[in-house]
Each structure stands twice: as C-alpha cells, then as structure tokens.
Design an enzyme around this catalytic site. Structure first.
Site, PDB file in Angstrom:
ATOM      1  N   HIS A  93      -3.330 -11.680  -3.145  1.00 24.91           N
ATOM      2  CA  HIS A  93      -3.477 -10.749  -2.026  1.00 24.91           C
ATOM      3  C   HIS A  93      -2.176 -10.769  -1.238  1.00 24.91           C
ATOM      4  CE1 HIS A  93      -5.655  -9.559   1.956  1.00 24.91           C
ATOM      5  NE2 HIS A  93      -5.008  -8.546   1.403  1.00 24.91           N
ATOM      6  N   ASP A  94      -1.586  -9.602  -1.017  1.00 29.75           N
ATOM      7  CA  ASP A  94      -0.260  -9.585  -0.391  1.00 29.75           C
ATOM      8  C   ASP A  94      -0.266 -10.237   0.983  1.00 29.75           C
ATOM      9  OD1 ASP A  94      -1.663  -7.499   0.814  1.00 29.75           O
ATOM     10  OD2 ASP A  94      -0.229  -5.941   0.276  1.00 29.75           O
ATOM     11  N   ALA A 137       0.813  -1.210   0.000  1.00 34.14           N
ATOM     12  CA  ALA A 137       0.000   0.000   0.000  1.00 34.14           C
ATOM     13  C   ALA A 137       0.851   1.267   0.000  1.00 34.14           C
ATOM     14  CB  ALA A 137      -0.934   0.007   1.205  1.00 34.14           C
ATOM     15  N   ASN A 147      -8.964  -7.015  10.120  1.00 38.28           N
ATOM     16  CA  ASN A 147      -8.170  -5.895   9.629  1.00 38.28           C
ATOM     17  C   ASN A 147      -8.113  -4.811  10.701  1.00 38.28           C
ATOM     18  OD1 ASN A 147      -7.788  -6.205   6.408  1.00 38.28           O
ATOM     19  ND2 ASN A 147      -9.734  -7.099   7.032  1.00 38.28           N
TER      20      ASN A 147
END
Length: 494
Positions: A238-239, A13, A298
């Site tokens: 997805h990282d 990000a 998250n």
C-alpha cells in the site's frame, strides 16, 4: 560492499513512477527513471484501470533501470489500495480491474450495515467505512458476475497482481490486505466469518505475507531480459504504508502524519489497533511495517484540486499547480468553507460546479474565480486535517508535538505553513517521494541489508531532506475562528 540496485515501482492514483535506488551500505541514492500517467478507461458505463498499458509501462521502466544500473538486484511494487483483480487457476486475469470510483458500489455499504450492524462490521475489521472499500466492491462484483467467481482461484490486490506477473507467487501483502475491510486487523487474519455471513467466496483469499518478504526470482521469461538473480520483494505494497515506512521520525509516538496526495491519509503510528466505540469507527486501523498499525482517516485530499484543474483544462483554461497556488494566495482569506469528504465530490467530473452547488446549498457565497475556489478547498482541507488530528489524539490519549507531511503535499509550502498556523504545531515536510523511498527501504529488508524498524527509520533520517514550518505568531486566532465555522458546517458528521 557490492552496491545493491533496486527497481522501485511506485504507482500513485494520478501518476506512476519507476525509480532506480542504489545502496552502498550507508547511502541510498534515488534516480527517477520513468514516469507515466494513469488513465482509467470507461467501457459500457463502468470505470476500469487500464492494467495492460500499466504493465507495459512498468516493463519500459525496468528496461531503463537495468540499462542505467547495469545490473538489478531486486524489484518491488507499491500502489493505491482498495482495488483488485481476479485470476483463474492457470493464472489468467478475469477481466480488467474496476476503478474504486466506479458507481457499481452505490448503496452497497448501506445495505451491508442494514443487514449486519456497523458495530459488528467494525469490530471484525477495524476499518473506516468508505463506500468503495474492497468489501463492497467484491459484493457488487459477485452480484453482477456470479459466474465469474466459479472460475476465480485467487483475489489479488493491484500490487499483488503485478508481483504475481513478476514472480508467479499468488500472495497478498499485509499492509494492502489490511485496507480491504476483509482482513481483521485486531485478529490478524482474513475475516472469513464476515465473508461467510455476507455470502462471499472465501476460497479466493490468498495467503498473506509481511512487508519485506522475498517472493523469489523473476519468472524465466522476464529473467532472460532483466537478469536471472533479480529478487522480487514485496515492500509495504500500500503506497501509504510505504510512505509511512519512510518517515524520518523519532521512536517516540508523539507525532502525527499526513500522507498528502490525491488522498490525504491523516493519522498516527501505533503498536496496536485503537477500537474506541463511538469514535474510531470513523477511523481505520491499517497494517504497517514491523507489526505497527496505521491509525488514520482517509480525507479526500488534493483530488478536489486535481479535478478542478482537469475541468478547467477541458474548457481550454490550462493552469499548472503552481499557478493555482499563486491564484489562491491572491484570493480573500477565510471565505466560504466546505466538507472535503462530501460524497458528491468523490466521482470524477465537473468539480467547480459541484463546489459552487455545495456552497449555495449551505448558504455561503460562491467564488467566481479559480483562485477563490482553490482557496476554499485548501483552507477546508487544513481545517479537516485539524479536526481529524484532534480526534486521533483524543482516541489515543497522546498529545501531539509535531506533524510529518510526506508525499506531493510536502512540496506545497503554502499548505504546510497554513497547517502549522492552524494547529499550532511544527510541520516537518518531506520526503516528497516517500512511498518510493519506503518501497526501497523494505526491499533492503528483504535483501537482508536492514533488519528492523529502528534501522529503517535511521537510514531514512540520514538521507531525507526536510523543511520545517513553525507556526507564525498571531495566526492561530484567525484559524480558530474559521475552525469554529467549519465544525458548525459539518456538525452532523465526524
């Protein structure tokens, strides 16, 4: 054995990296080839990803990787989740992809829940409710540009879009598809029923492939430059999926993980989704490698530190992350606390002012130094991690024995020692470049060099350097007192 040279494109990000990974049958070596910043752009009141510039930087990285290796055998991309692009039938991109922090989704999640119960949405997706989830982005997009969807042939997540530009294949990879709230992790398919009820077009959904899938060779125009035999392998795109793939973990399930970066992904690896009513709709069930499920929450993560640093830099006060860590250590311990997941902290902007406003509104003192603000953020993050881990352990019925920390946060010795002290559990920190390592490991699966989860984790353990943080005697009681204050502060939320 012929050494396999892999181009690993790891798009976080905040920063993006291209690595060259080389595998000789027993050892996997890494070399960072190219690093570049990710700068979103504001255009007419909206926030977008600058994808053309991103693509150009990826090509620069591929050129450097090929020059260093002499020959490339495969390439794969992982990135952040949530965001997507739309392409038409000829394959043209229909506008710049929106950034998940764009405000167009404000209120959309609440509108969906008022129309269709929270329980129904969660039962069909198994995904944590976040206001920027792809589901709500797509609704906002469709409302504001309905005509665009008449031309849209496929909806592709960011790494899927880049794989399309590399290989021509219009697919979605499982780990990233599972983050959208459009995919049913329990049923293992797109939730077309949910989309139909919300009047979203289902024709744009691509077929889904597993991590480690070979998508074919590079398109001819790229093969001329980078080699005709270069395979495009979809890793866990997805990282976080790639980061968890790289854990040097045992095969027991008594450990938790924190993938620590701009966001902190805090959770467990499970063989199946956990759908405990009343608790777990605050958690997400995302796809992992080899049919595992990442049961996690998250947490806002080091974004708060990054935005504080950016705000101070704009005012002419430039601090490195190392300086901020040192200043926070000098600040008084266990002062004011905040909820890192407060919605006011989500958009970019003047984070120190928002933090002070939050503390004032909650009747707490306000730090007057950068070190005091960062200490408040870091201690609050640790307490949030402790709370989330306790809830995850409760939902799974599994007592935790250790915590793996991967990603950029694995380098923060202060944060990891505090985490050990606050939880009373040993912390295994590393690898730092976990998402890049996981990407490479799943490329090796696609090339036939590794076959299963046991082999992937075994290689990770063999090559990963970790650091162990044990709880310090006498520190747990101090953190317990702070934890009680933290739970009172956020008593109206999970």
């Amino acid at each position: 054995m012929v050494t396999r040279n892999l181009a690993v494109i790891d798009l976080g990000a905040e920063s993006r990296r291209v690595f060259l990974a080389s595998y000789n049958g027993s050892q996997l070596s890494f070399q960072e080839i190219h690093r570049f910043l990710n700068r979103p752009v504001h255009i007419q009141g909206h926030l977008y990803w600058n994808l053309p510039t991103l693509w150009q930087e990826i090509l620069v990285g591929l050129r450097l990787a090929r020059a260093a290796a002499g020959e490339l055998h495969s390439v794969g991309v992982d990135s952040w989740a949530i965001d997507y692009g739309l392409i038409d039938a000829p394959g043209q991109l229909l506008g710049l992809p929106f950034h998940y922090r764009d405000t167009r989704t404000s209120g959309v999640m609440e509108q969906v829940i008022s129309r269709m119960s929270r329980e129904t949405v969660y039962a069909r997706s198994g995904i944590q409710f976040l206001p920027f989830n792809t589901l709500y982005q797509l609704i906002a997009h469709y409302r504001h540009q309905p005509g665009l969807f008449a031309y849209a042939q496929r909806f592709l997540m960011i790494p899927d879009l880049l794989h399309f530009w590399l290989s021509g294949e219009r697919i979605s990879e499982y780990t990233n598809a599972s983050t959208t709230q459009l995919w049913s992790v329990p049923q293992k398919c797109w939730s077309t029923q949910l989309m139909n009820e919300l009047e979203l077009p289902v024709h744009i959904l691509p077929p889904v492939v597993d991590p480690g899938t070979d998508l074919g060779v590079l398109l001819p125009e790229l093969a001329q430059e980078f080699g005709t035999g270069v395979r495009v392998i979809a890793p866990a795109t997805h990282d976080t999926g790639s980061a968890i793939a790289a854990l040097p973990a045992s095969e027991t399930l008594d450990w938790a993980y924190i993938s620590s970066g701009t966001w902190s992904l805090v959770g467990l690896e499970r063989p199946e989704p956990l759908m405990v009513h009343g608790l777990t709709d605050h958690f997400t069930n995302e796809g992992g490698i080899f049919a595992t499920v990442r049961y996690l929450r998250n947490v806002m993560g080091l974004w708060l530190v990054q935005e504080c640093r950016n705000t101070w830099a704009r005012a002419g006060e430039t601090y490195s992350y190392e300086e901020l860590a040192r200043l926070s250590q000098q600040a008084p311990a266990f002062g004011p606390l905040l909820n890192p997941d407060e919605p006011a902290f989500l958009p970019p902007g003047d984070m120190p002012t928002r933090i002070r406003q939050y503390l004032t509104e909650h009747g707490q003192s306000t730090p007057d130094t950068p070190g005091g603000i960062i200490r408040c953020v870091l201690e609050s993050l640790i307490l949030r991690y402790r709370q989330v881990l306790a809830l995850a352990s409760q939902a799974s019925g599994t007592p935790l024995r250790m915590i793996h920390v991967v990603g950029g946060g694995a380098q923060n010795t202060q944060l990891n020692q505090w985490l050990a002290n606050a939880t009373g559990l040993p912390i295994i920190a590393g690898p730092v470049e976990a998402s890049a390592l996981g990407n490479a490991l799943m490329q090796l699966v696609g090339l036939g060099e590794l076959a299963n989860l046991t082999e992937v984790r075994s290689l990770s353990r063999a090559i990963t350097h970790t650091h162990l943080f044990e709880p310090e005697p006498g520190e747990r009681a101090r953190w317990d007192d702070a934890y009680e204050r933290f739970l009172l502060l956020i008593s109206d939320t999970l």
